[in-house]
Design an enzyme around this catalytic site. Structure first.
Site, mmCIF file in Angstrom:
data_model
loop_
_atom_site.group_PDB
_atom_site.id
_atom_site.type_symbol
_atom_site.label_atom_id
_atom_site.label_comp_id
_atom_site.label_asym_id
_atom_site.label_seq_id
_atom_site.Cartn_x
_atom_site.Cartn_y
_atom_site.Cartn_z
ATOM 1 N N HIS A 148 0.847 -1.206 0.000
ATOM 2 C CA HIS A 148 0.000 0.000 0.000
ATOM 3 C C HIS A 148 0.882 1.257 0.000
ATOM 4 O O HIS A 148 0.643 2.183 -0.779
ATOM 5 C CB HIS A 148 -0.916 -0.042 1.232
ATOM 6 C CG HIS A 148 -1.853 1.119 1.363
ATOM 7 N ND1 HIS A 148 -3.226 0.997 1.278
ATOM 8 C CD2 HIS A 148 -1.617 2.445 1.568
ATOM 9 C CE1 HIS A 148 -3.781 2.202 1.417
ATOM 10 N NE2 HIS A 148 -2.828 3.097 1.607
ATOM 11 N N GLU A 149 1.915 1.254 0.848
ATOM 12 C CA GLU A 149 2.759 2.455 0.987
ATOM 13 C C GLU A 149 3.676 2.656 -0.222
ATOM 14 O O GLU A 149 3.869 3.787 -0.674
ATOM 15 C CB GLU A 149 3.584 2.393 2.279
ATOM 16 C CG GLU A 149 2.765 2.282 3.574
ATOM 17 C CD GLU A 149 1.649 3.301 3.707
ATOM 18 O OE1 GLU A 149 1.726 4.384 3.092
ATOM 19 O OE2 GLU A 149 0.665 3.010 4.410
#
Ligand SMILES: [Zn+2]
Length: 218
Positions: free
Chosen positions: A178-179
């Site tokens: 996600h990051e």
């Protein structure tokens, strides 16, 4: 050939920074130094046009030895741990800085510490996938089930500038995906849209584990 070699040599001589991260821009410095290390940075929101632009722009590498990283990291950490909306990870663009820097909660380590990663890149992804619920500090009121790779290999720089490599799996690997997506300007809502068109084969008895149909074995 000779001309080419001279041109190449010229490049090496006149561009000593080639391959190294550039220092922070004046605009980036003004954001990082807009408050002290006891104050959080504002979390960018997709609902604000200029902030959406930052969130959908690919980030550049960061110089691990830049002294401003300490201030940026601390103010990012506070933004992520804001009591009104605490998160378990945050990326540079989410505080208005298009640089490759993220915080991730390491659920796979004892004490589940938050750790800082500089210039993280995913260099390998498992065929085994998993589906899990995600939200984002920059996207109000959206929660969705996103398909991610169960395991990844991550390359990154630590704060002394050493290059590291690690295999990470499970929910912690989901946070890293996600990051690092944020660092490529990709939001999880984009992943949801792209996955609507894909077909997955669930593994027997596990609705949350699957492989893409292409990889399915009889
Ligand atoms: Zn996010």
């Amino acid at each position: 050939m000779k001309t080419f070699l001279i041109a190449l040599l010229g490049l090496l001589v006149f561009n000593p920074d080639a391959g190294f991260a550039q220092g922070f821009t004046a605009k980036e410095k003004s954001i990082i130094l807009s408050g002290d290390t006891a104050t959080m940075l504002r979390v960018t929101q997709i609902t604000e046009a200029p902030e959406l632009k930052v969130l959908t722009t690919a980030s550049a590498d960061i110089d691990p030895k830049d002294p401003l990283i300490k201030v940026l990291a601390q103010r990012m950490y506070l933004a992520m741990r804001d009591v009104t909306r605490p998160g378990i990870g945050i990326a540079g663009p989410q505080v208005g800085i298009n640089r490759n820097i993220i915080w991730v909660k390491r659920y796979d380590k004892e004490g589940e510490p938050f750790e800082l990663y500089l210039n993280p890149k995913i260099s390998w992804r498992s065929e085994l996938l998993r589906k899990g619920r995600e939200g984002c500090l920059s996207i109000p009121d959206v929660i969705g089930d996103v398909v991610r790779h169960h395991a990844i290999k991550l390359k990154y720089d630590d704060q002394s500038g050493s290059s590291k490599e690690e295999i990470i799996e499970g929910f912690t690997a989901v946070i890293f995906q996600h990051e690092t997506d944020h660092l490529n300007g990709i939001l999880f809502t984009e992943r949801l849209k792209e996955q609507e068109r894909k077909v997955y084969n669930s593994l027997a008895g596990r609705l949350d584990f699957m492989v893409e149909k292409f990889y399915a074995r009889p």
